[in-house]
Design a protein around this motif. Structure first.
Motif, short mmCIF file in Angstrom:
data_model
loop_
_atom_site.label_atom_id
_atom_site.label_comp_id
_atom_site.label_asym_id
_atom_site.label_seq_id
_atom_site.Cartn_x
_atom_site.Cartn_y
_atom_site.Cartn_z
N VAL A 68 -0.82 -0.43 15.53
CA VAL A 68 0.49 -1.06 15.69
C VAL A 68 0.93 -1.68 14.38
O VAL A 68 2.10 -1.59 13.98
CB VAL A 68 0.47 -2.10 16.82
N GLY A 69 -0.02 -2.30 13.66
CA GLY A 69 0.30 -2.85 12.35
C GLY A 69 0.68 -1.79 11.35
O GLY A 69 1.65 -1.94 10.60
N VAL A 70 -0.07 -0.68 11.33
CA VAL A 70 0.25 0.43 10.42
C VAL A 70 1.64 0.99 10.74
O VAL A 70 2.44 1.26 9.84
CB VAL A 70 -0.82 1.54 10.49
N ALA A 71 1.92 1.16 12.03
CA ALA A 71 3.22 1.69 12.44
C ALA A 71 4.35 0.74 12.04
O ALA A 71 5.43 1.19 11.63
CB ALA A 71 3.24 1.94 13.94
N ALA A 72 4.11 -0.56 12.15
CA ALA A 72 5.11 -1.54 11.75
C ALA A 72 5.40 -1.47 10.26
O ALA A 72 6.48 -1.88 9.81
CB ALA A 72 4.66 -2.95 12.13
N LEU A 73 4.45 -0.95 9.50
CA LEU A 73 4.63 -0.78 8.05
C LEU A 73 5.15 0.61 7.70
O LEU A 73 5.13 1.01 6.54
CB LEU A 73 3.29 -1.04 7.35
N GLY A 74 5.61 1.33 8.71
CA GLY A 74 6.20 2.64 8.48
C GLY A 74 5.22 3.78 8.50
O GLY A 74 5.58 4.93 8.19
N GLY A 75 3.96 3.52 8.88
CA GLY A 75 2.95 4.57 8.91
C GLY A 75 3.06 5.44 10.15
O GLY A 75 3.57 5.03 11.19
N ALA A 288 -2.71 1.10 5.41
CA ALA A 288 -1.36 1.57 5.13
C ALA A 288 -1.16 1.73 3.63
O ALA A 288 -0.52 2.68 3.17
CB ALA A 288 -0.33 0.59 5.70
N GLY A 289 -1.73 0.83 2.85
CA GLY A 289 -1.65 0.95 1.40
C GLY A 289 -2.42 2.14 0.88
O GLY A 289 -1.93 2.89 0.02
N GLN A 290 -3.61 2.34 1.42
CA GLN A 290 -4.43 3.47 0.97
C GLN A 290 -3.81 4.80 1.35
O GLN A 290 -3.90 5.78 0.59
CB GLN A 290 -5.84 3.34 1.54
N ALA A 291 -3.20 4.86 2.52
CA ALA A 291 -2.56 6.11 2.95
C ALA A 291 -1.39 6.47 2.04
O ALA A 291 -1.03 7.65 1.93
CB ALA A 291 -2.08 5.98 4.40
N ARG A 292 -0.82 5.47 1.38
CA ARG A 292 0.27 5.70 0.43
C ARG A 292 -0.23 5.82 -1.00
O ARG A 292 0.55 5.83 -1.94
CB ARG A 292 1.30 4.58 0.53
N ASN A 293 -1.55 5.86 -1.16
CA ASN A 293 -2.17 5.98 -2.49
C ASN A 293 -1.83 4.81 -3.40
O ASN A 293 -1.73 4.96 -4.62
CB ASN A 293 -1.75 7.30 -3.16
N LEU A 294 -1.65 3.62 -2.82
CA LEU A 294 -1.45 2.43 -3.61
C LEU A 294 -2.79 1.95 -4.17
O LEU A 294 -3.85 2.38 -3.71
CB LEU A 294 -0.80 1.32 -2.77
N SER A 328 8.91 -7.39 -0.12
CA SER A 328 9.45 -8.48 -0.93
C SER A 328 8.38 -9.11 -1.82
O SER A 328 8.61 -9.35 -3.00
CB SER A 328 10.07 -9.55 -0.02
N ALA A 329 7.20 -9.33 -1.24
CA ALA A 329 6.13 -9.99 -1.98
C ALA A 329 5.58 -9.12 -3.10
O ALA A 329 5.25 -9.62 -4.19
CB ALA A 329 5.00 -10.38 -1.03
N LEU A 330 5.49 -7.82 -2.86
CA LEU A 330 4.88 -6.92 -3.85
C LEU A 330 5.90 -6.12 -4.64
O LEU A 330 5.52 -5.32 -5.53
CB LEU A 330 3.91 -5.96 -3.14
N ASN A 331 7.19 -6.28 -4.30
CA ASN A 331 8.25 -5.55 -4.99
C ASN A 331 8.02 -4.05 -4.94
O ASN A 331 8.03 -3.35 -5.94
CB ASN A 331 8.37 -6.02 -6.45
N ILE A 332 7.76 -3.55 -3.71
CA ILE A 332 7.54 -2.12 -3.49
C ILE A 332 8.38 -1.66 -2.31
O ILE A 332 8.93 -2.48 -1.58
CB ILE A 332 6.06 -1.80 -3.20
N SER A 333 8.50 -0.36 -2.15
CA SER A 333 9.16 0.21 -0.99
C SER A 333 8.14 0.97 -0.16
O SER A 333 7.36 1.77 -0.68
CB SER A 333 10.28 1.17 -1.43
N LEU A 334 8.13 0.70 1.15
CA LEU A 334 7.20 1.38 2.06
C LEU A 334 7.90 2.46 2.86
O LEU A 334 7.36 2.96 3.85
CB LEU A 334 6.55 0.36 2.99
N ASN A 335 9.08 2.88 2.45
CA ASN A 335 9.80 3.95 3.16
C ASN A 335 9.19 5.30 2.86
O ASN A 335 8.55 5.49 1.82
CB ASN A 335 11.28 3.95 2.75
#
Length: 335
Positions: A68-75, A288-294, A328-335
């Motif tokens: 649910v957390g991952v999905a809330a982050l657009g995963g 969620a960060g790792q799935a986006r290769n952050l 906002s905190a990390l100045n990134i886009s999770l779209n």
């Protein structure tokens, strides 16, 4: 290479959280220790459920909370867990799907009901949890669909479900499918009691190179290595797998990738209200960060922000827009 359909597919206990207000007299009458968590049987669960005040019901379970957390982050997520063909099974299915999480495991036409955690909330906010795992503990290998595992970036396994033999076999099957497909496998150790019962199993998974990402808190890591020197334990375990993540509550978290250590501080909040789900949501942010290769650092920050949001209120589901908070905190886009 074709794009994966899912970022994370998770296997875990499918449980419905059933919350209701109560008072100290009711707890005393039912011999429930205030603020405790206990496992109960089917009859006790049904009796207590019928006697609770009006309830709020929502899908739960550790891995499900993480998704649910991952999905809330657009995963993009899929969940594998077992419910029964009963009212609470319908609640779980409807709620998890409402979070845009794929869930298509057939309901069990059995006498064992859907698992539930009956949570009695006292006027002072104390939560007394009474858990019946139910049909969640019967997840069979037939529920593991290779096409779901093969089309996910990461397979995430809930340590709680390693305890019963039948779902343990299902999870082993899923690991083999993921390894063959070249997918990453993540495991959360869940609780020290899981480690005490299955330490050698978990060590074998790690030693055989079957785990890419291991999540543990301080107590779980110490239990795994069987000594109290946390730093030495981290080094010992990190040497055997690509990525180790250790959460330390108010002291933040540590990740070690290829023996390179990165740390993050816990985020400051006005008041810690309820730590339920903190580890689940930390894992959500990190995965969620790792799935986006952050980067590891960015993934740790995402986990810390998600965990801080959860402990600022009751319940294991975000009440605020954690995606916007992180962007906002990390100045990134999770779209």
């Amino acid at each position: 290479m074709p794009h994966n359909r899912y970022d994370i597919v998770a296997i875990g206990n499918a449980i419905v959280d059933v919350l209701a207000a109560t008072d100290d007299q009711f707890l005393s009458e039912k011999n429930i220790t205030k603020g405790s968590m206990q496992l109960i049987d089917a009859d006790s669960a049904e009796t207590l459920y019928q006697e609770m005040n009006p309830t709020h019901e929502i899908s739960g379970g550790s891995a499900a909370n993480t998704l649910v957390g991952v999905a809330a982050l657009g995963g993009r997520c899929a969940f594998i867990g077992q419910v029964a063909n009963d009212p609470l099974g319908q609640v779980f299915q409807q709620d998890i799907r409402a979070q845009n999480i794929h869930f298509d495991v057939p309901v069990q036409e059995a006498t064992i009901p859907t698992g539930r955690c009956l949570i009695l909330v006292s006027p002072d906010g104390e939560r007394s949890m009474n858990t019946f795992l139910g049909v969640a503990q019967t997840l069979h290998q037939t529920a593991i669909k290779p096409e779901v595992i093969e089309n996910a970036e990461i397979l995430y396994l809930e340590g709680y479900l390693w305890d019963p033999e039948v779902p343990r076999s299902a999870m082993k099957e899923a690991i083999q499918i993921a390894r063959k497909a070249g997918k990453k496998v993540a495991l959360t150790l869940s609780d020290t009691f899981c480690i005490e019962r299955h330490r050698e199993d978990f060590k074998q998974l790690i030693n055989n190179g079957l785990i890419d990402i291991l999540f543990a808190n301080e107590g779980e890591l110490r239990s795994l290595v069987q000594h109290d020197d946390l730093d030495r334990g981290i080094e010992e375990v990190a040497a055997k797998l690509p990525l180790l993540v250790v959460t330390k509550g108010p002291d933040g978290a540590i990740a070690v990738q290829d023996m390179e250590r990165t740390e993050v501080s816990a985020k400051k909040i006005d008041q810690v209200v309820d730590t339920t789900g903190a580890g689940d949501l930390f894992a959500a942010g990190f995965l969620a960060g790792q799935a986006r290769n952050l980067s590891i650092a960015a993934s740790l920050e995402m986990g810390a922000i998600a965990a801080a949001e959860i402990i600022s209120h009751y319940g294991a589901r975000p009440e605020n827009d954690i995606k916007t908070m992180i962007e906002s905190a990390l100045n990134i886009s999770l779209n």
